[in-house]
Scaffold this motif. Structure first.
Motif, short mmCIF file in Angstrom:
data_model
loop_
_atom_site.label_atom_id
_atom_site.label_comp_id
_atom_site.label_asym_id
_atom_site.label_seq_id
_atom_site.Cartn_x
_atom_site.Cartn_y
_atom_site.Cartn_z
N VAL A 140 -133.55 -79.36 -50.92
CA VAL A 140 -133.60 -78.00 -51.93
C VAL A 140 -132.44 -78.25 -52.74
O VAL A 140 -132.41 -77.61 -53.95
N VAL A 141 -131.28 -78.32 -51.99
CA VAL A 141 -129.81 -78.48 -52.73
C VAL A 141 -130.00 -79.55 -54.06
O VAL A 141 -129.70 -79.26 -55.06
N ILE A 195 -135.08 -69.52 -45.31
CA ILE A 195 -133.64 -70.15 -45.00
C ILE A 195 -133.44 -71.19 -45.74
O ILE A 195 -132.04 -71.37 -46.33
N GLU A 196 -134.12 -72.20 -46.10
CA GLU A 196 -133.80 -73.50 -46.93
C GLU A 196 -133.53 -73.31 -48.42
O GLU A 196 -132.62 -73.55 -49.06
N LEU A 197 -134.32 -72.14 -48.87
CA LEU A 197 -134.12 -71.94 -50.24
C LEU A 197 -132.80 -70.90 -50.45
O LEU A 197 -131.88 -71.31 -51.10
N VAL A 198 -132.57 -70.13 -49.53
CA VAL A 198 -131.43 -69.17 -49.71
C VAL A 198 -130.17 -70.26 -49.52
O VAL A 198 -129.19 -70.07 -50.20
N LEU A 199 -130.22 -70.87 -48.10
CA LEU A 199 -128.96 -71.90 -47.95
C LEU A 199 -128.97 -72.98 -49.16
O LEU A 199 -127.61 -73.22 -49.39
N GLY A 200 -129.96 -73.46 -49.59
CA GLY A 200 -129.94 -74.56 -50.56
C GLY A 200 -129.38 -73.93 -51.92
O GLY A 200 -128.49 -74.65 -52.49
N LEU A 201 -129.68 -72.73 -52.38
CA LEU A 201 -129.24 -72.23 -53.66
C LEU A 201 -127.61 -71.82 -53.25
O LEU A 201 -126.91 -72.18 -54.46
N ALA A 229 -135.57 -69.73 -61.94
CA ALA A 229 -136.58 -69.16 -61.38
C ALA A 229 -137.80 -70.29 -61.12
O ALA A 229 -138.47 -70.49 -60.36
N PRO A 230 -138.20 -71.11 -62.43
CA PRO A 230 -139.35 -72.02 -62.32
C PRO A 230 -138.65 -73.42 -61.35
O PRO A 230 -139.61 -73.75 -60.63
N VAL A 231 -137.43 -73.48 -61.29
CA VAL A 231 -136.87 -74.82 -60.17
C VAL A 231 -137.17 -74.21 -58.90
O VAL A 231 -137.64 -75.06 -57.93
N ILE A 232 -136.52 -72.90 -58.76
CA ILE A 232 -136.84 -72.53 -57.26
C ILE A 232 -138.48 -72.41 -57.01
O ILE A 232 -138.57 -72.73 -55.78
N GLY A 233 -139.22 -71.92 -57.76
CA GLY A 233 -140.62 -72.05 -57.52
C GLY A 233 -141.26 -73.43 -57.17
O GLY A 233 -141.96 -73.60 -56.28
N SER A 234 -140.73 -74.47 -57.97
CA SER A 234 -141.09 -75.71 -57.55
C SER A 234 -140.49 -76.33 -56.20
O SER A 234 -141.33 -76.94 -55.61
N ALA A 235 -139.23 -76.03 -56.00
CA ALA A 235 -138.76 -76.12 -54.59
C ALA A 235 -139.51 -75.89 -53.49
O ALA A 235 -139.61 -76.30 -52.40
N ALA A 236 -140.09 -74.32 -53.72
CA ALA A 236 -140.60 -73.82 -52.65
C ALA A 236 -142.00 -74.35 -52.61
O ALA A 236 -142.31 -74.26 -51.55
#
Length: 310
Positions: A188-189, A99-105, A227-234
């Motif tokens: 995440v944002v 939820i945080e990744l989807v909402l944050g993106l 994608a690399p930034v999303i991976g780091s946030a995850a």
């Protein structure tokens, strides 16, 4: 002095020492800090492993004996407390992270655009990060109070039945996930917004000229580049979510609720150590939890690597 130098054609010991120090000065300067931090990490983990192999319990002066892997076997065969707590921990982490990744993106993409009041909107979105987790938990505990809480007041005003929120065994864990999402989505944002600001604009402009719509540009250009930034946030958020303790303790207490409906591995270990004084069993539980975190991080790293390749 001259006779000493003549007796040692390679130079005096002092000169060689000075030369060695000059060559390794950067390592010498950071060595005390590295050793200190290493001891702070190694000693607690080592002592926890040691305690996990004993039957330490009760007063700290009480003698204890080695029991080997008995504590680990006890937990791994405990289908009433350990495995349900592990399942809640995994459920909490995965659902909150997704939820945080989807909402944050989504929020980061909106904030990427220029509009009036953009700075003020960013400040309001980041406000949840200012409060401490315990304060956040206490605030939401008052909001979700079953009788006079603001949430049920709104529900009654809308003609809807009052909800148990944190007191209902079927809603407590999902309510805690909502609180976690509310507090940590701004982080995440922040990470994704920083990543979006570094992306090159040429590929997106070229795709726009070729007639690609917004969804196509996002799916085939923005998302792969980000994608690399999303991976780091995850990875960062999964670590935090796995070890969540403050919010659960502030809202549900040491036992995770009357029927343990919100008891994660952290809460279970805390209760074993500080409520029942079972230090050996609590230490074994923490080591198992630590291994779960390492395995989760390895899986995330593998997925991140595959995503980067794609």
């Amino acid at each position: 002095m001259s006779s000493l130098a003549a007796s040692d054609p390679r130079g005096s010991f002092g000169n060689r020492a000075v030369n060695w120090i000059d060559a390794h000065l950067k390592w010498i300067l950071i060595a005390p800090s590295v050793i200190f931090v290493g001891l702070l990490i190694v000693f607690p983990i080592g002592y926890t492993i040691f305690l996990s192999l004993t039957d330490a319990a009760g007063a700290v002066t009480r003698p204890f004996r080695f029991v080997g892997l008995k504590n680990y076997v006890t937990w791994l065969t405990d289908v009433e407390r350990f495995w349900p707590a592990a399942g809640r921990t995994a459920y909490f982490t995965v659902l909150a992270l997704v939820i945080e990744l989807v909402l944050g993106l989504a929020i980061a993409l909106l904030l990427r655009k220029t509009f009036r009041g953009q700075g003020l909107v960013r400040v309001f979105i980041l406000l949840p990060l200012v409060a401490t987790p315990v304060a956040v938990g206490m605030m939401w505990l008052l909001i979700f109070e079953p009788t006079i809480g603001f949430a049920n007041t709104v529900m009654k005003f809308l003609g809807l039945p009052a909800q148990g929120w944190l007191s209902d065994s079927g809603q407590a864990l999902n309510t805690l996930i909502f609180i976690d999402v509310w507090q940590w989505t701004p982080m995440v944002v922040l990470i994704l917004l920083a990543g979006l600001s570094t992306l090159p604009e040429e590929p997106d402009e070229a795709a726009r000229v070729d007639g690609a719509n917004a969804w196509q540009r996002f799916r085939h250009i923005t998302l792969p580049l980000l994608a690399p930034v999303i991976g780091s946030a995850a990875i960062l958020r999964s670590i935090d979510a796995l070890k969540t303790f403050d919010i659960i303790y502030a809202t549900k207490g040491m036992g995770g609720g009357s029927s343990h409906e919100a008891e994660t591995l952290n809460i279970l270990a805390y209760g074993q150590a500080f409520q029942f004084s079972q230090y050996g069993k609590a230490s074994a539980l923490l080591i198992l939890f630590f291994l779960m975190i390492i395995i989760s991080l390895l899986l995330l790293a593998i997925l991140r690597k595959k995503g980067t390749r794609v």
